[in-house]
Design a protein around this motif. Structure first.
Motif, PDB file in Angstrom:
ATOM      1  N   UNK A  25       0.833  -1.204   0.000  1.00 18.07           N
ATOM      2  CA  UNK A  25       0.000   0.000   0.000  1.00 18.07           C
ATOM      3  C   UNK A  25       0.872   1.260   0.000  1.00 18.07           C
ATOM      4  N   UNK A  26       1.966   1.225   0.764  1.00 16.76           N
ATOM      5  CA  UNK A  26       2.895   2.359   0.778  1.00 16.76           C
ATOM      6  C   UNK A  26       3.456   2.607  -0.617  1.00 16.76           C
ATOM      7  N   UNK A  27       3.865   1.549  -1.294  1.00 15.46           N
ATOM      8  CA  UNK A  27       4.423   1.690  -2.644  1.00 15.46           C
ATOM      9  C   UNK A  27       3.372   2.226  -3.610  1.00 15.46           C
ATOM     10  N   UNK A  28       2.126   1.794  -3.464  1.00 15.02           N
ATOM     11  CA  UNK A  28       1.046   2.270  -4.345  1.00 15.02           C
ATOM     12  C   UNK A  28       0.786   3.759  -4.091  1.00 15.02           C
ATOM     13  N   UNK A  29       0.791   4.138  -2.815  1.00 13.01           N
ATOM     14  CA  UNK A  29       0.579   5.544  -2.480  1.00 13.01           C
ATOM     15  C   UNK A  29       1.682   6.413  -3.081  1.00 13.01           C
ATOM     16  N   UNK A  30       2.920   5.981  -2.919  1.00 18.55           N
ATOM     17  CA  UNK A  30       4.048   6.734  -3.465  1.00 18.55           C
ATOM     18  C   UNK A  30       3.947   6.849  -4.988  1.00 18.55           C
ATOM     19  N   UNK A  31       3.622   5.734  -5.652  1.00 17.88           N
ATOM     20  CA  UNK A  31       3.514   5.730  -7.118  1.00 17.88           C
ATOM     21  C   UNK A  31       2.399   6.653  -7.601  1.00 17.88           C
ATOM     22  N   UNK A  49       4.058   0.379  12.442  1.00 22.22           N
ATOM     23  CA  UNK A  49       5.511   0.402  12.263  1.00 22.22           C
ATOM     24  C   UNK A  49       5.891  -0.046  10.860  1.00 22.22           C
ATOM     25  N   UNK A  50       5.214  -1.074  10.353  1.00 18.93           N
ATOM     26  CA  UNK A  50       5.483  -1.558   8.996  1.00 18.93           C
ATOM     27  C   UNK A  50       5.195  -0.465   7.967  1.00 18.93           C
ATOM     28  N   UNK A  51       4.048   0.206   8.125  1.00 20.51           N
ATOM     29  CA  UNK A  51       3.671   1.257   7.184  1.00 20.51           C
ATOM     30  C   UNK A  51       4.674   2.411   7.231  1.00 20.51           C
ATOM     31  N   UNK A  52       5.040   2.807   8.448  1.00 24.79           N
ATOM     32  CA  UNK A  52       5.977   3.909   8.613  1.00 24.79           C
ATOM     33  C   UNK A  52       7.337   3.582   7.999  1.00 24.79           C
ATOM     34  N   UNK A  53       7.848   2.393   8.300  1.00 24.33           N
ATOM     35  CA  UNK A  53       9.156   1.991   7.762  1.00 24.33           C
ATOM     36  C   UNK A  53       9.129   1.975   6.234  1.00 24.33           C
ATOM     37  N   UNK A  54       8.038   1.439   5.674  1.00 21.80           N
ATOM     38  CA  UNK A  54       7.933   1.352   4.211  1.00 21.80           C
ATOM     39  C   UNK A  54       7.845   2.737   3.590  1.00 21.80           C
ATOM     40  N   UNK A  55       7.029   3.615   4.191  1.00 17.44           N
ATOM     41  CA  UNK A  55       6.871   4.969   3.661  1.00 17.44           C
ATOM     42  C   UNK A  55       8.204   5.717   3.681  1.00 17.44           C
ATOM     43  N   UNK A  56       8.900   5.664   4.803  1.00 16.18           N
ATOM     44  CA  UNK A  56      10.153   6.408   4.932  1.00 16.18           C
ATOM     45  C   UNK A  56      11.217   5.872   3.979  1.00 16.18           C
ATOM     46  N   UNK A  57      11.221   4.550   3.780  1.00 17.83           N
ATOM     47  CA  UNK A  57      12.174   3.955   2.836  1.00 17.83           C
ATOM     48  C   UNK A  57      11.922   4.429   1.408  1.00 17.83           C
ATOM     49  N   UNK A  58      10.669   4.798   1.117  1.00 12.89           N
ATOM     50  CA  UNK A  58      10.294   5.289  -0.212  1.00 12.89           C
ATOM     51  C   UNK A  58      10.434   6.808  -0.324  1.00 12.89           C
ATOM     52  N   UNK A  59      10.839   7.462   0.764  1.00 18.26           N
ATOM     53  CA  UNK A  59      10.973   8.912   0.746  1.00 18.26           C
ATOM     54  C   UNK A  59       9.660   9.650   0.913  1.00 18.26           C
ATOM     55  N   UNK A  60       8.652   8.994   1.557  1.00 17.19           N
ATOM     56  CA  UNK A  60       7.316   9.582   1.700  1.00 17.19           C
ATOM     57  C   UNK A  60       7.037   9.905   3.167  1.00 17.19           C
ATOM     58  N   UNK A  61       6.733  11.161   3.501  1.00 16.57           N
ATOM     59  CA  UNK A  61       6.410  11.519   4.886  1.00 16.57           C
ATOM     60  C   UNK A  61       5.203  10.737   5.395  1.00 16.57           C
ATOM     61  N   UNK A  62       5.201  10.440   6.704  1.00 14.75           N
ATOM     62  CA  UNK A  62       4.192   9.546   7.269  1.00 14.75           C
ATOM     63  C   UNK A  62       3.623  10.098   8.572  1.00 14.75           C
ATOM     64  N   UNK A 280       0.120  19.183  13.013  1.00 17.64           N
ATOM     65  CA  UNK A 280       0.816  17.926  13.326  1.00 17.64           C
ATOM     66  C   UNK A 280       2.228  17.896  12.742  1.00 17.64           C
ATOM     67  N   UNK A 281       2.759  19.064  12.398  1.00 14.99           N
ATOM     68  CA  UNK A 281       4.086  19.111  11.777  1.00 14.99           C
ATOM     69  C   UNK A 281       5.123  18.361  12.610  1.00 14.99           C
ATOM     70  N   UNK A 282       5.042  18.513  13.939  1.00 16.69           N
ATOM     71  CA  UNK A 282       6.055  17.864  14.790  1.00 16.69           C
ATOM     72  C   UNK A 282       5.780  16.386  14.987  1.00 16.69           C
ATOM     73  N   UNK A 283       4.624  15.896  14.485  1.00 13.41           N
ATOM     74  CA  UNK A 283       4.292  14.466  14.589  1.00 13.41           C
ATOM     75  C   UNK A 283       4.494  13.731  13.271  1.00 13.41           C
ATOM     76  N   UNK A 284       4.780  14.481  12.209  1.00 13.22           N
ATOM     77  CA  UNK A 284       5.056  13.846  10.927  1.00 13.22           C
ATOM     78  C   UNK A 284       6.426  13.180  10.973  1.00 13.22           C
ATOM     79  N   UNK A 285       6.503  11.946  10.502  1.00 12.25           N
ATOM     80  CA  UNK A 285       7.781  11.233  10.389  1.00 12.25           C
ATOM     81  C   UNK A 285       8.341  11.529   8.990  1.00 12.25           C
ATOM     82  N   UNK A 286       9.520  12.150   8.950  1.00 10.48           N
ATOM     83  CA  UNK A 286      10.112  12.576   7.691  1.00 10.48           C
ATOM     84  C   UNK A 286      11.206  11.601   7.252  1.00 10.48           C
ATOM     85  N   UNK A 287      11.328  11.376   5.961  1.00 14.41           N
ATOM     86  CA  UNK A 287      12.432  10.518   5.484  1.00 14.41           C
ATOM     87  C   UNK A 287      13.777  11.140   5.845  1.00 14.41           C
ATOM     88  N   UNK A 288      14.761  10.292   6.040  1.00 15.47           N
ATOM     89  CA  UNK A 288      16.109  10.772   6.389  1.00 15.47           C
ATOM     90  C   UNK A 288      16.708  11.569   5.234  1.00 15.47           C
TER      91      UNK A 288
END
Length: 288
Positions: A25-31, A49-62, A280-288
Motif C-alpha cells: 500500500x505504501x508503494x502504491x501511495x508513493x507511485x 511500524x510496517x507502514x511507517x518503515x515502508x513509507x520512509x524507505x520510499x521517501x514519503x512523509x508519514x 501535526x508538523x512535529x508528529x510527521x515522520x520525515x524521510x532521512x
C-alpha cells in the motif's frame, strides 16, 4: 505543506479489512503521488511500524493513523486518529477491548446466514482475514461474492449484512468520549471520518459535532472517497462554521472494490480551510 498537498490520511491494509499489505500500500501511495500518508486500519495499530518503515524507505512523509468505530445516536460512526504515539498504553488497550467483541459477533452473523441457506460463512470469511481479531462484514462480503451468492460487494450489502437483512448483527462499539480521549492521550488529533455517509439529520449531525468537540475532537474529513462534490461543499462550510481542522483521504481498501485509488482523490482542500496536518508538523515522520 498546504491545502493543495496530496495527503491521503485514510486507507486500510490487510491488518484490518484491506487487501494489500502495508508495504504494498505504501508503494502504491508513493507511485500515485502521495506527499503525506497515513495508514488507518480499523481499531488496530499493529500495522503502523510496517507502514511507517515502508513509507520512509520510499521517501514519503508519514503520519500514524487509526480508524475507530463508535456508537452514536444508534449508528456506527468512524473517528480517525492521526499523529499519535502508536505504542501508547491507553490507545493500545482501548483498541484491544473494542476488538474483542468481533469474534462472537462474526459467529452470530454466520448462524444468521445459515438460516437462509448460506452455510460455512464464518469459516469462509476467515480465509479473507489478515487479522482474526478484526473479522468484519467486509470479509463476509468477499466470501459471499467469491462463493457465488452475490455478483459484487454492492449486492451483498443490498441483500445481506445490513439492518433488517440476513446476517446483520449489531456490535457495541467504543463511546465517542473514550475514543477521542485515547487519541488525545496518545498525542494525536481526532477527526470525524466521512460525515456525509451517516445519513444523520441536521440536528443529529450538530449533536455529533458538538459532543465530539466537547471531548476535544478537532477535525473533520472534507474530501473523501465517498463524498460527492456537493458533500465537499457542505463539509467545507461545516469545517469553517465549527472552526474544525480539515482532512482528506481516499478510504482505499482494495484495487477491486474501492471507488477511489489511494492518492487519486480528484479534489484538494479549499485554501480557506486549515488542514489537519498543519497542527501535526512535529508528529510527521520525515524521510532521512
Amino acid at each position: 505543506m498546504h491545502a493543495q498537498t496530496n495527503a491521503d490520511l485514510h486507507c486500510h491494509s490487510t491488518v484490518s479489512d484491506g487487501t494489500l499489505a502495508p508495504e504494498v500500500l505504501a508503494a502504491r501511495a508513493k507511485a500515485n503521488g502521495v506527499e503525506l500518508w497515513a495508514l488507518t486500519d480499523h481499531d488496530e495499530v499493529g500495522g503502523q511500524q510496517r507502514a511507517m518503515d515502508a513509507a520512509l524507505a520510499l521517501g514519503m512523509p508519514y503520519l500514524t493513523g487509526v480508524e475507530i468505530s463508535v456508537t452514536f445516536a444508534g449508528k456506527v460512526v468512524h473517528i480517525v486518529g492521526l499523529g499519535f504515539d502508536h505504542r501508547h498504553p491507553s490507545l493500545v488497550d482501548g483498541l484491544r477491548a473494542t476488538r474483542q467483541g468481533r469474534g462472537a459477533r462474526a459467529r452470530e452473523m454466520s448462524d444468521d446466514l445459515a438460516k437462509v441457506g448460506i452455510r460455512g460463512a464464518y469459516e469462509g470469511a476467515l480465509k479473507y482475514v489478515g487479522n482474526p481479531e478484526l473479522i468484519s462484514r467486509t470479509h463476509f462480503a468477499r466470501f459471499l461474492v467469491d462463493a457465488g451468492h452475490c455478483s459484487d460487494v454492492s449486492e451483498v450489502f443490498r441483500r445481506y449484512l445490513t439492518e433488517g437483512k440476513p446476517g446483520y448483527v449489531p456490535h457495541r462499539w467504543a463511546s465517542l468520549g473514550d475514543t477521542v480521549r485515547w487519541i488525545r492521550e496518545a498525542g494525536g488529533v481526532a477527526v470525524i471520518a466521512h460525515p456525509g455517509r451517516y445519513g444523520f439529520t441536521p440536528t443529529e449531525e450538530y449533536a455529533l459535532i458538538t459532543e465530539f468537540m466537547a471531548h476535544g475532537g478537532r477535525g473533520i474529513e472534507v474530501v473523501t472517497g465517498s463524498h460527492t462534490s456537493a458533500d465537499i461543499v457542505q463539509y467545507t462550510g461545516t469545517a469553517q462554521e465549527f472552526n474544525l481542522l480539515a482532512s482528506r483521504g481516499s478510504d482505499f481498501h482494495s484495487p477491486q472494490e474501492s471507488r477511489i485509488d489511494v492518492g487519486r482523490l480528484p479534489d484538494h482542500l479549499s485554501g480557506q480551510l486549515k488542514p489537519v496536518w498543519t497542527v501535526l508538523e512535529d508528529r510527521i515522520h520525515w524521510p532521512a
